[in-house]
Design a protein around this motif. Structure first.
Motif, PDB file in Angstrom:
ATOM      1  N   ARG A 177      82.413 102.408  16.981  1.00 21.11           N
ATOM      2  CA  ARG A 177      81.205 101.892  17.607  1.00 21.11           C
ATOM      3  C   ARG A 177      81.549 101.313  18.981  1.00 21.11           C
ATOM      4  O   ARG A 177      82.406 100.419  19.073  1.00 21.11           O
ATOM      5  CB  ARG A 177      80.569 100.781  16.737  1.00 21.11           C
ATOM      6  CG  ARG A 177      79.882 101.290  15.493  1.00 21.11           C
ATOM      7  CD  ARG A 177      79.992 100.296  14.358  1.00 21.11           C
ATOM      8  NE  ARG A 177      81.388 100.078  13.985  1.00 21.11           N
ATOM      9  CZ  ARG A 177      82.111 100.954  13.265  1.00 21.11           C
ATOM     10  NH1 ARG A 177      81.556 102.061  12.826  1.00 21.11           N
ATOM     11  NH2 ARG A 177      83.393 100.704  12.995  1.00 21.11           N
ATOM     12  N   VAL A 178      80.895 101.822  20.015  1.00 21.86           N
ATOM     13  CA  VAL A 178      80.977 101.250  21.352  1.00 21.86           C
ATOM     14  C   VAL A 178      79.702 100.433  21.541  1.00 21.86           C
ATOM     15  O   VAL A 178      78.598 100.952  21.393  1.00 21.86           O
ATOM     16  CB  VAL A 178      81.059 102.347  22.430  1.00 21.86           C
ATOM     17  CG1 VAL A 178      81.081 101.717  23.825  1.00 21.86           C
ATOM     18  CG2 VAL A 178      82.288 103.226  22.215  1.00 21.86           C
ATOM     19  N   ILE A 179      79.841  99.140  21.852  1.00 21.52           N
ATOM     20  CA  ILE A 179      78.671  98.267  21.934  1.00 21.52           C
ATOM     21  C   ILE A 179      78.601  97.591  23.297  1.00 21.52           C
ATOM     22  O   ILE A 179      79.630  97.287  23.912  1.00 21.52           O
ATOM     23  CB  ILE A 179      78.704  97.205  20.806  1.00 21.52           C
ATOM     24  CG1 ILE A 179      77.386  96.419  20.751  1.00 21.52           C
ATOM     25  CG2 ILE A 179      79.898  96.273  20.951  1.00 21.52           C
ATOM     26  CD1 ILE A 179      77.259  95.519  19.542  1.00 21.52           C
ATOM     27  N   GLY A 180      77.400  97.363  23.765  1.00 20.86           N
ATOM     28  CA  GLY A 180      77.189  96.649  25.017  1.00 20.86           C
ATOM     29  C   GLY A 180      77.409  95.155  24.842  1.00 20.86           C
ATOM     30  O   GLY A 180      77.245  94.604  23.755  1.00 20.86           O
ATOM     31  N   GLU A 181      77.789  94.486  25.927  1.00 25.24           N
ATOM     32  CA  GLU A 181      78.087  93.050  25.870  1.00 25.24           C
ATOM     33  C   GLU A 181      76.920  92.231  25.349  1.00 25.24           C
ATOM     34  O   GLU A 181      77.106  91.266  24.604  1.00 25.24           O
ATOM     35  CB  GLU A 181      78.476  92.540  27.260  1.00 25.24           C
ATOM     36  CG  GLU A 181      79.838  92.987  27.727  1.00 25.24           C
ATOM     37  CD  GLU A 181      80.165  92.507  29.119  1.00 25.24           C
ATOM     38  OE1 GLU A 181      81.366  92.432  29.441  1.00 25.24           O
ATOM     39  OE2 GLU A 181      79.223  92.190  29.884  1.00 25.24           O
ATOM     40  N   ARG A 182      75.710  92.589  25.753  1.00 30.13           N
ATOM     41  CA  ARG A 182      74.536  91.823  25.330  1.00 30.13           C
ATOM     42  C   ARG A 182      73.768  92.517  24.213  1.00 30.13           C
ATOM     43  O   ARG A 182      72.698  92.055  23.812  1.00 30.13           O
ATOM     44  CB  ARG A 182      73.617  91.576  26.528  1.00 30.13           C
ATOM     45  CG  ARG A 182      74.264  90.703  27.601  1.00 30.13           C
ATOM     46  CD  ARG A 182      73.288  90.339  28.702  1.00 30.13           C
ATOM     47  NE  ARG A 182      73.903  89.455  29.686  1.00 30.13           N
ATOM     48  CZ  ARG A 182      73.278  88.967  30.756  1.00 30.13           C
ATOM     49  NH1 ARG A 182      72.007  89.300  30.971  1.00 30.13           N
ATOM     50  NH2 ARG A 182      73.901  88.177  31.595  1.00 30.13           N
ATOM     51  N   ARG A 198      85.238  91.154  17.935  1.00 30.88           N
ATOM     52  CA  ARG A 198      86.151  90.171  17.337  1.00 30.88           C
ATOM     53  C   ARG A 198      86.092  90.213  15.813  1.00 30.88           C
ATOM     54  O   ARG A 198      87.115  90.060  15.136  1.00 30.88           O
ATOM     55  CB  ARG A 198      85.799  88.767  17.837  1.00 30.88           C
ATOM     56  CG  ARG A 198      86.701  87.675  17.273  1.00 30.88           C
ATOM     57  CD  ARG A 198      86.402  86.326  17.898  1.00 30.88           C
ATOM     58  NE  ARG A 198      85.051  85.868  17.607  1.00 30.88           N
ATOM     59  CZ  ARG A 198      84.687  85.297  16.453  1.00 30.88           C
ATOM     60  NH1 ARG A 198      85.571  85.139  15.478  1.00 30.88           N
ATOM     61  NH2 ARG A 198      83.450  84.889  16.290  1.00 30.88           N
ATOM     62  N   LEU A 199      84.899  90.438  15.267  1.00 31.42           N
ATOM     63  CA  LEU A 199      84.728  90.481  13.818  1.00 31.42           C
ATOM     64  C   LEU A 199      85.122  91.822  13.208  1.00 31.42           C
ATOM     65  O   LEU A 199      85.190  91.954  11.988  1.00 31.42           O
ATOM     66  CB  LEU A 199      83.270  90.184  13.459  1.00 31.42           C
ATOM     67  CG  LEU A 199      82.754  88.780  13.789  1.00 31.42           C
ATOM     68  CD1 LEU A 199      81.267  88.670  13.471  1.00 31.42           C
ATOM     69  CD2 LEU A 199      83.542  87.709  13.044  1.00 31.42           C
ATOM     70  N   GLY A 200      85.340  92.833  14.065  1.00 28.29           N
ATOM     71  CA  GLY A 200      85.689  94.151  13.560  1.00 28.29           C
ATOM     72  C   GLY A 200      84.506  95.062  13.327  1.00 28.29           C
ATOM     73  O   GLY A 200      84.676  96.191  12.859  1.00 28.29           O
ATOM     74  N   LEU A 201      83.306  94.597  13.653  1.00 24.53           N
ATOM     75  CA  LEU A 201      82.114  95.427  13.455  1.00 24.53           C
ATOM     76  C   LEU A 201      82.011  96.529  14.498  1.00 24.53           C
ATOM     77  O   LEU A 201      81.379  97.557  14.246  1.00 24.53           O
ATOM     78  CB  LEU A 201      80.847  94.561  13.516  1.00 24.53           C
ATOM     79  CG  LEU A 201      80.663  93.548  12.384  1.00 24.53           C
ATOM     80  CD1 LEU A 201      79.446  92.673  12.670  1.00 24.53           C
ATOM     81  CD2 LEU A 201      80.508  94.258  11.047  1.00 24.53           C
ATOM     82  N   ALA A 202      82.579  96.311  15.663  1.00 25.60           N
ATOM     83  CA  ALA A 202      82.553  97.305  16.739  1.00 25.60           C
ATOM     84  C   ALA A 202      83.972  97.555  17.220  1.00 25.60           C
ATOM     85  O   ALA A 202      84.856  96.699  17.084  1.00 25.60           O
ATOM     86  CB  ALA A 202      81.671  96.843  17.893  1.00 25.60           C
TER      87      ALA A 202
END
Length: 249
Positions: free
Chosen positions: A120-125, A173-177
């Motif tokens: 998963r690539v996620i945006g900062e916001r 940080r949590l490993g979700l992304a």
């Protein structure tokens, strides 16, 4: 007309969720079409990688379109959840990597869909989470396992108990992304990752996915065979939907 589009682009298949309206929430028929489309891709030996993104820039997917549950028979709601789970499972079983580009909100079933992908690539916001308890939706073992396998049981408990959404940096940080980039760079970063994977030998990549799935198999098998109750408390579900759809002002 379906709100799920699958576009073949050489060795890559691109899945687009929604049309940019209603935060790309999907109806029961959309979940069924997504599952069927992914299953069809599974037989394509030339396929190297699949991407999943939301239409527009506001959301990945807010999950299921709860408007179709208003005054619905409980069996209809149960069928909708079964179709959702079939779509998630189809993605997990696909023999090639699936990359989610998360821009905007990935909530509820949208979060589960992202978690079913390989990376998963996620945006900062951008935000991910499981705000389902407020609707009277009863978390299934499969829902909990997807989060726990990526992060930890504590994180699964936190997100399911509180319903909070986490932004990109915390999600990583949590490993979700897998990685976090500025929201405006989600598409480019996702595409760069896709091209890097697609350039590898096909057999090696398929073997790598199979190897990781074999390691996860005991948990996945356990939750899929675990006896489950209803998908929701229907009284709470109807009260929550009614309050949500009630005009204000």
């Amino acid at each position: 007309m379906s709100d799920v589009t699958i576009i073949r682009d050489g060795r890559v298949a691109r899945v687009v969720l929604g049309t940019g309206r209603r935060s790309n929430a999907l109806r029961s028929d959309d979940w069924a079409e997504l599952a069927a489309g992914i299953d069809a891709l599974a037989t394509d030996e030339s396929l190297r990688v699949v991407t999943v993104t939301g239409a527009g820039r506001a959301a990945f997917s807010a999950g299921s379109d709860m408007r179709e549950w208003v005054s619905a028979d409980p069996r209809q709601v149960e069928n909708s959840f079964a179709r959702m789970e079939a779509a998630f499972t189809a993605i997990e079983r696909l023999p090639v990597p699936v990359i989610a580009g998360v821009r905007g909100v990935a909530a509820g079933a949208g979060c589960q869909l992202a978690c079913a992908c390989d990376l998963r690539v996620i945006g900062e916001r951008s935000r991910m989470g499981m705000p389902i308890a407020r609707w009277g939706i009863l978390a299934s073992p499969a829902f909990a396992a997807r989060i726990a396998l990526l992060s930890s049981p504590d994180v699964a408990r936190d997100l399911l108990y509180t319903g909070r959404l986490v932004e990109g940096p915390e999600a990583v940080r949590l490993g979700l992304a897998s990685r976090c980039v500025p929201d405006s760079e989600v598409e480019a970063a996702t595409e760069a990752l896709v091209q890097l994977i697609a350039a590898q030998p096909a057999g090696a990549i398929r073997a790598a996915k199979l190897a990781v799935e074999a390691a996860l198999a005991p948990t996945r098998t356990a939750v899929r065979t675990h006896a489950t109750g209803p998908a929701a408390d229907y009284g709470d579900l109807q009260r929550g939907i009614t309050a949500f759809l009630q005009p204000t002002g």
